[in-house]
Design a protein around this motif. Structure first.
Motif, PDB file in Angstrom:
ATOM      1  N   HIS A  28      81.949  43.369  37.636  1.00 59.65           N
ATOM      2  CA  HIS A  28      81.073  44.242  38.427  1.00 59.65           C
ATOM      3  C   HIS A  28      80.321  43.441  39.487  1.00 59.65           C
ATOM      4  N   LEU A  29      79.839  42.271  39.107  1.00 55.98           N
ATOM      5  CA  LEU A  29      79.072  41.440  40.033  1.00 55.98           C
ATOM      6  C   LEU A  29      79.926  41.001  41.219  1.00 55.98           C
ATOM      7  N   VAL A 104      72.679  50.714  51.304  1.00 55.90           N
ATOM      8  CA  VAL A 104      71.691  51.045  50.271  1.00 55.90           C
ATOM      9  C   VAL A 104      72.380  51.267  48.925  1.00 55.90           C
ATOM     10  N   ILE A 105      73.485  51.989  48.922  1.00 53.05           N
ATOM     11  CA  ILE A 105      74.226  52.225  47.675  1.00 53.05           C
ATOM     12  C   ILE A 105      74.704  50.890  47.093  1.00 53.05           C
ATOM     13  N   SER A 106      75.222  50.028  47.949  1.00 56.72           N
ATOM     14  CA  SER A 106      75.728  48.728  47.494  1.00 56.72           C
ATOM     15  C   SER A 106      74.606  47.863  46.924  1.00 56.72           C
ATOM     16  N   LEU A 107      73.451  47.881  47.580  1.00 58.98           N
ATOM     17  CA  LEU A 107      72.306  47.116  47.064  1.00 58.98           C
ATOM     18  C   LEU A 107      71.829  47.676  45.726  1.00 58.98           C
ATOM     19  N   TRP A 108      71.824  48.998  45.595  1.00 58.02           N
ATOM     20  CA  TRP A 108      71.444  49.640  44.333  1.00 58.02           C
ATOM     21  C   TRP A 108      72.421  49.233  43.225  1.00 58.02           C
ATOM     22  N   PHE A 109      73.715  49.233  43.549  1.00 58.09           N
ATOM     23  CA  PHE A 109      74.744  48.839  42.585  1.00 58.09           C
ATOM     24  C   PHE A 109      74.525  47.387  42.152  1.00 58.09           C
ATOM     25  N   VAL A 114      72.734  43.196  38.169  1.00 63.68           N
ATOM     26  CA  VAL A 114      71.893  42.028  37.879  1.00 63.68           C
ATOM     27  C   VAL A 114      70.873  42.363  36.804  1.00 63.68           C
ATOM     28  N   ARG A 115      70.279  43.539  36.883  1.00 63.79           N
ATOM     29  CA  ARG A 115      69.300  43.958  35.863  1.00 63.79           C
ATOM     30  C   ARG A 115      69.939  44.007  34.476  1.00 63.79           C
ATOM     31  N   GLY A 116      71.153  44.539  34.393  1.00 68.65           N
ATOM     32  CA  GLY A 116      71.870  44.574  33.119  1.00 68.65           C
ATOM     33  C   GLY A 116      72.204  43.190  32.602  1.00 68.65           C
ATOM     34  N   MET A 117      72.619  42.311  33.512  1.00 69.21           N
ATOM     35  CA  MET A 117      72.952  40.938  33.109  1.00 69.21           C
ATOM     36  C   MET A 117      71.722  40.209  32.568  1.00 69.21           C
TER      37      MET A 117
END
Length: 128
Positions: A28-29, A104-109, A114-117
């Protein structure tokens, strides 16, 4: 004696799920960074592989803190996909030029991955 074997198998299962989670997060990253950086577009195939991996292994994680991570990644991909599809006409109208909505969508993704990691590195569920 069976209790010891069960504990070891539970620990092995937990570590196996965590390893799968890391593989999925890294895939995903790669895609998320590719979506944000111009010219670094990663293949959507990596995202499909990660999504299938998460869908297949999600059941194995039920009842663990890691189940939250599987759901987190699946929801992230589905929402990002829906948002990209819904906003595709804006990209097409711009004749394939810069699309601030997609940025914006890409930054949110990227943020969600990163938050999950970070949560996984602490052996914690992701706060929704």
């Amino acid at each position: 004696m069976n209790d010891i074997i069960d504990v070891q198998s539970n620990e092995q299962k937990a570590q196996g799920l965590k390893n799968i989670g890391w593989v999925s997060y890294v895939l995903h990253l790669i895609v998320a960074v590719g979506a944000v950086l111009p010219g670094a577009q990663a293949s959507a195939l990596l995202l499909v592989i990660a999504l299938v991996l998460d869908l297949v292994k999600r059941g194995d994680a039920e009842g663990t803190w890691q189940a939250n991570h599987f759901s987190w990644r699946i929801r992230t991909v589905i929402w990002a996909g829906v948002l990209y599809i819904v906003t595709a006409p804006f990209w097409l109208l711009g004749l394939f030029l810069f699309n601030p909505v997609w940025v914006v969508i890409s930054l949110w993704f990227l943020y969600r991955i990163v938050r999950g990691m970070l949560a996984m590195s602490k052996n914690q569920a992701v706060d929704a």
